[in-house]
Design a protein around this motif. Structure first.
Motif, PDB file in Angstrom:
ATOM      1  N   UNK A   1      50.346  50.224  48.941  1.00  0.00           N
ATOM      2  CA  UNK A   1      51.020  49.354  48.983  1.00  0.00           C
ATOM      3  C   UNK A   1      50.192  48.389  47.602  1.00  0.00           C
ATOM      4  N   UNK A   2      48.670  49.031  47.318  1.00  0.00           N
ATOM      5  CA  UNK A   2      47.454  48.438  46.999  1.00  0.00           C
ATOM      6  C   UNK A   2      47.201  48.885  45.594  1.00  0.00           C
ATOM      7  N   UNK A   3      46.831  48.525  44.891  1.00  0.00           N
ATOM      8  CA  UNK A   3      45.698  48.873  43.282  1.00  0.00           C
ATOM      9  C   UNK A   3      44.608  48.780  43.059  1.00  0.00           C
ATOM     10  N   UNK A   4      43.856  49.535  43.234  1.00  0.00           N
ATOM     11  CA  UNK A   4      42.291  50.459  43.179  1.00  0.00           C
ATOM     12  C   UNK A   4      42.100  50.644  41.852  1.00  0.00           C
ATOM     13  N   UNK A   5      40.822  50.124  41.592  1.00  0.00           N
ATOM     14  CA  UNK A   5      39.853  50.343  40.411  1.00  0.00           C
ATOM     15  C   UNK A   5      38.732  50.580  40.413  1.00  0.00           C
ATOM     16  N   UNK A   6      38.616  51.636  39.261  1.00  0.00           N
ATOM     17  CA  UNK A   6      36.954  52.003  39.092  1.00  0.00           C
ATOM     18  C   UNK A   6      36.103  51.254  38.178  1.00  0.00           C
ATOM     19  N   UNK A   7      35.232  50.448  37.802  1.00  0.00           N
ATOM     20  CA  UNK A   7      33.988  50.217  37.292  1.00  0.00           C
ATOM     21  C   UNK A   7      32.651  50.902  37.593  1.00  0.00           C
ATOM     22  N   UNK A   8      32.279  50.095  35.929  1.00  0.00           N
ATOM     23  CA  UNK A   8      30.872  51.028  36.213  1.00  0.00           C
ATOM     24  C   UNK A   8      29.831  50.010  35.134  1.00  0.00           C
ATOM     25  N   UNK A   9      29.078  50.477  35.364  1.00  0.00           N
ATOM     26  CA  UNK A   9      27.940  49.153  34.512  1.00  0.00           C
ATOM     27  C   UNK A   9      26.696  50.764  34.440  1.00  0.00           C
ATOM     28  N   UNK A  10      25.744  50.705  33.013  1.00  0.00           N
ATOM     29  CA  UNK A  10      24.393  50.793  33.264  1.00  0.00           C
ATOM     30  C   UNK A  10      24.195  49.217  33.059  1.00  0.00           C
ATOM     31  N   UNK A  11      23.042  50.078  33.909  1.00  0.00           N
ATOM     32  CA  UNK A  11      22.007  48.448  34.179  1.00  0.00           C
ATOM     33  C   UNK A  11      20.309  49.112  33.688  1.00  0.00           C
ATOM     34  N   UNK A  12      19.691  48.581  32.946  1.00  0.00           N
ATOM     35  CA  UNK A  12      18.595  48.425  32.238  1.00  0.00           C
ATOM     36  C   UNK A  12      17.416  46.897  32.590  1.00  0.00           C
ATOM     37  N   UNK A  13      16.322  47.617  33.807  1.00  0.00           N
ATOM     38  CA  UNK A  13      15.665  46.379  33.625  1.00  0.00           C
ATOM     39  C   UNK A  13      16.114  45.050  34.538  1.00  0.00           C
ATOM     40  N   UNK A  14      16.948  45.375  35.335  1.00  0.00           N
ATOM     41  CA  UNK A  14      17.609  44.753  35.700  1.00  0.00           C
ATOM     42  C   UNK A  14      18.973  43.911  35.747  1.00  0.00           C
ATOM     43  N   UNK A  15      19.336  44.404  34.091  1.00  0.00           N
ATOM     44  CA  UNK A  15      20.363  43.726  32.639  1.00  0.00           C
ATOM     45  C   UNK A  15      21.514  45.226  32.121  1.00  0.00           C
ATOM     46  N   UNK A  16      22.649  44.483  32.970  1.00  0.00           N
ATOM     47  CA  UNK A  16      23.478  45.429  32.568  1.00  0.00           C
ATOM     48  C   UNK A  16      23.441  45.002  30.465  1.00  0.00           C
ATOM     49  N   UNK A  17      23.567  46.327  30.231  1.00  0.00           N
ATOM     50  CA  UNK A  17      23.313  46.628  29.374  1.00  0.00           C
ATOM     51  C   UNK A  17      25.432  47.430  28.716  1.00  0.00           C
ATOM     52  N   UNK A  18      25.551  47.763  29.232  1.00  0.00           N
ATOM     53  CA  UNK A  18      26.955  48.492  29.292  1.00  0.00           C
ATOM     54  C   UNK A  18      27.809  47.786  30.682  1.00  0.00           C
ATOM     55  N   UNK A  19      29.418  48.549  30.245  1.00  0.00           N
ATOM     56  CA  UNK A  19      30.190  48.145  31.694  1.00  0.00           C
ATOM     57  C   UNK A  19      31.480  48.220  31.204  1.00  0.00           C
ATOM     58  N   UNK A  20      32.211  48.452  32.223  1.00  0.00           N
ATOM     59  CA  UNK A  20      33.492  48.733  31.864  1.00  0.00           C
ATOM     60  C   UNK A  20      34.249  47.809  31.348  1.00  0.00           C
ATOM     61  N   UNK A  21      35.451  47.792  30.154  1.00  0.00           N
ATOM     62  CA  UNK A  21      35.785  45.959  29.554  1.00  0.00           C
ATOM     63  C   UNK A  21      37.118  46.786  30.503  1.00  0.00           C
ATOM     64  N   UNK A  22      38.102  48.091  30.015  1.00  0.00           N
ATOM     65  CA  UNK A  22      39.229  48.177  30.721  1.00  0.00           C
ATOM     66  C   UNK A  22      39.554  48.271  32.361  1.00  0.00           C
ATOM     67  N   UNK A  23      40.516  48.432  32.480  1.00  0.00           N
ATOM     68  CA  UNK A  23      41.027  48.756  33.675  1.00  0.00           C
ATOM     69  C   UNK A  23      41.313  50.626  34.126  1.00  0.00           C
TER      70      UNK A  23
END
Length: 141
Positions: free
Chosen positions: A98-120
């Motif tokens: 009955x709950x909702x689950x999503x997947x999120x992702x990041x590409x991290x370079x030198x401790x900083x997120x260069x790319x991130x998922x923006x959609x559900x």
């Protein structure tokens, strides 16, 4: 016709028992595991540096006014062109239909997120499967 009417109640009661038993078998043992798998990609025409880390999480996003709860996480080094495959393993008992689950992702370079998922990227419940393709976009860095 009378013979058929005598048969129907017995047949119907058999279906009720079968349905009840099948419903009881849907509870999962505490040690059973599940998995969400997929890939992460981006559209930008660029190569990432060799010290890039891919972080992917499976989250419970059911409560709109509360932070998401992380169910599973994968962290891996990546240095080639996308797509980047991933697997998220979790205890099946942690998933509530009955709950909702999503997947999120990041590409991290030198401790900083260069790319991130923006959609559900919904998975597992509400008619969604256990395979997902995640598109990440360049972030503000």
């Amino acid at each position: 016709m009378r013979g058929l009417s005598n048969f129907l109640p017995a047949a119907c009661s058999g279906m009720i028992v079968a349905t009840t038993v099948a419903g009881c078998s849907s509870t999962r043992p505490a040690n059973e595991t599940g998995m969400v798998m997929g890939s992460v990609t981006y559209r930008e025409r660029m190569m990432i540096p060799p010290n890039t880390t891919l972080r992917v999480v499976l989250e419970d996003v059911s409560l709109a006014d509360a932070p998401a709860t992380v169910i599973a996480e994968s962290v891996q080094s990546v240095s080639t062109a996308p797509p980047y495959p991933f697997e998220l393993r979790f205890k099946a008992a942690e998933i509530n239909p009955s709950r909702q689950y999503n997947v999120r992702a990041w590409l991290v370079i030198d401790g900083k997120a260069w790319f991130t998922s923006t959609q559900a990227n919904p998975v597992l419940t509400g008619g969604h499967g256990d395979v997902v393709e995640v598109l990440v976009s360049r972030s503000g860095r």
